[in-house]
Write an enzyme that holds these catalytic residues in place. Structure first.
Site, PDB file in Angstrom:
ATOM      1  CG  HIS A  36      -1.729   1.190   1.461  1.00  0.00           C
ATOM      2  ND1 HIS A  36      -3.054   1.277   1.100  1.00  0.00           N
ATOM      3  CD2 HIS A  36      -1.417   2.399   2.028  1.00  0.00           C
ATOM      4  CE1 HIS A  36      -3.531   2.463   1.428  1.00  0.00           C
ATOM      5  NE2 HIS A  36      -2.555   3.156   1.990  1.00  0.00           N
ATOM      6  CD  GLU A  37       1.850   3.415   3.687  1.00  0.00           C
ATOM      7  OE1 GLU A  37       2.065   4.508   3.105  1.00  0.00           O
ATOM      8  OE2 GLU A  37       0.866   3.218   4.409  1.00  0.00           O
ATOM      9  CG  HIS A  76       0.298   6.086  -0.538  1.00  0.00           C
ATOM     10  ND1 HIS A  76      -0.830   6.674  -1.073  1.00  0.00           N
ATOM     11  CD2 HIS A  76      -0.095   5.559   0.658  1.00  0.00           C
ATOM     12  CE1 HIS A  76      -1.842   6.520  -0.246  1.00  0.00           C
ATOM     13  NE2 HIS A  76      -1.429   5.838   0.813  1.00  0.00           N
ATOM     14  CD  GLU A 132      -5.045   5.996   2.199  1.00  0.00           C
ATOM     15  OE1 GLU A 132      -5.011   4.783   2.493  1.00  0.00           O
ATOM     16  OE2 GLU A 132      -4.035   6.715   2.176  1.00  0.00           O
TER      17      GLU A 132
END
EC number: 3.4.24.-
Length: 295
Positions: free
Chosen positions: A146-147, A150, A223
């Site tokens: 997930h990071e 980003h 997100e």
């Protein structure tokens, strides 16, 4: 609520400080044109003021994270877990087509993680000690994905640019409001009086609240994209399980105000009006989107 309040006040404070500097330099007076206001010059000045804070914050984000969050950078792995963490970040970075970020751990009992940095090839990914205690390796791997997403999506730069744009309009509209009060209500005919300065500062603070809603809307939107990226780097099941693990923890706490919160894995703020200020969508909605394959 406190995190959002700090975020609003910090952003407003940056605008006010830069604005005061401009006024002390006499630049506000240069905006007057035959008793009116030079809109072109005002827009240029507003853009300079508006983008200064967001870009400074972006370029200093890694340094602020390391010192403000107490992130310990893993330069040489000292144990098996650190080996695994570095290897996982390296593999996912390669999959995502970015240079491997710096990797660090910060001390917090709550499960969380964040990514920051001024560009996708000079980033930092940090995980909390609480994340490692509350999640399985598969779930931690999904959070890292997930990071990394980003970073690969360029969310940090995009958020800074959006913040700069909304700040520009905050400064611009605040000056227009101040000019109106000074000329129309207070009937000041020469230069700018105290009413202009006080009104424009108050307007900046009030408009910053509305600007925060826009920035937080974008934060919630990306997100879902980061969840999708985490699912592609691991699996949809792993990503959904990681979000469920966050649900199992009693009221996970937000990261501190600003960029770290926006690029964390979890966040909490109620629904209704306060929901407009949350940086993350509700976990149940994120899980539903993953399960329904809706991105």
């Amino acid at each position: 609520m406190m995190r959002i309040l700090l975020f609003i006040l910090t952003n407003a404070a940056i605008l006010v400080v830069i604005s005061i500097v401009f006024r002390l330099l006499g630049l506000d007076g240069m905006l007057l044109q035959s008793g009116g206001i030079d809109m072109t010059s005002l827009l240029i000045m507003a853009a300079i003021v508006g983008f200064s804070g967001s870009l400074i914050s972006l370029f200093l984000s890694k340094t602020m994270a390391k010192h403000g969050m107490g992130v310990q950078i893993i330069e040489q792995p000292g144990n098996q877990f650190e080996h695994w963490l570095l290897s996982t970040v390296a593999n996912q970075s390669k999959q995502a087509g970015i240079r491997m970020p710096e990797v660090g751990v910060f001390d917090s009992p709550e499960p969380n993680a964040f990514a920051t940095g001024w560009n996708r090839n000079d980033a930092l990914v940090a995980v909390s000690t609480g994340l490692l205690q509350h999640m399985s390796p598969d779930e931690v791997e999904a959070v890292i994905g997930h990071e990394i997403s980003h970073v690969a999506n360029g969310d940090m730069v995009t958020l800074a640019l959006i913040q700069g744009v909304v700040n520009t309009f905050v400064v611009f509209l605040a000056r227009v409001i101040g000019h109106f009060v000074d000329r129309v209500i207070l009937k000041n005919e020469e230069g700018y009086g105290v009413g202009y300065f006080v009104t424009s500062i108050i307007a900046e603070i009030m408009l910053s609240v509305l600007a925060t809603m826009i920035v937080m809307w974008f934060s919630r939107f990306r997100e879902y994209r980061a969840d999708a990226g985490g699912a592609s780097l691991t699996s949809r099941r792993q990503m959904a399980n990681a979000l469920r693990a966050l649900q199992r923890v009693h009221e996970p706490q937000d990261l501190p105000a600003g960029e770290f919160a926006a690029f964390g894995i979890s966040g909490k703020i109620g629904e209704g009006l306060m929901g407009l200020f949350r940086s993350h969508p509700p976990l149940e909605k994120r899980i539903a989107v993953l399960e329904q394959d809706r991105y």
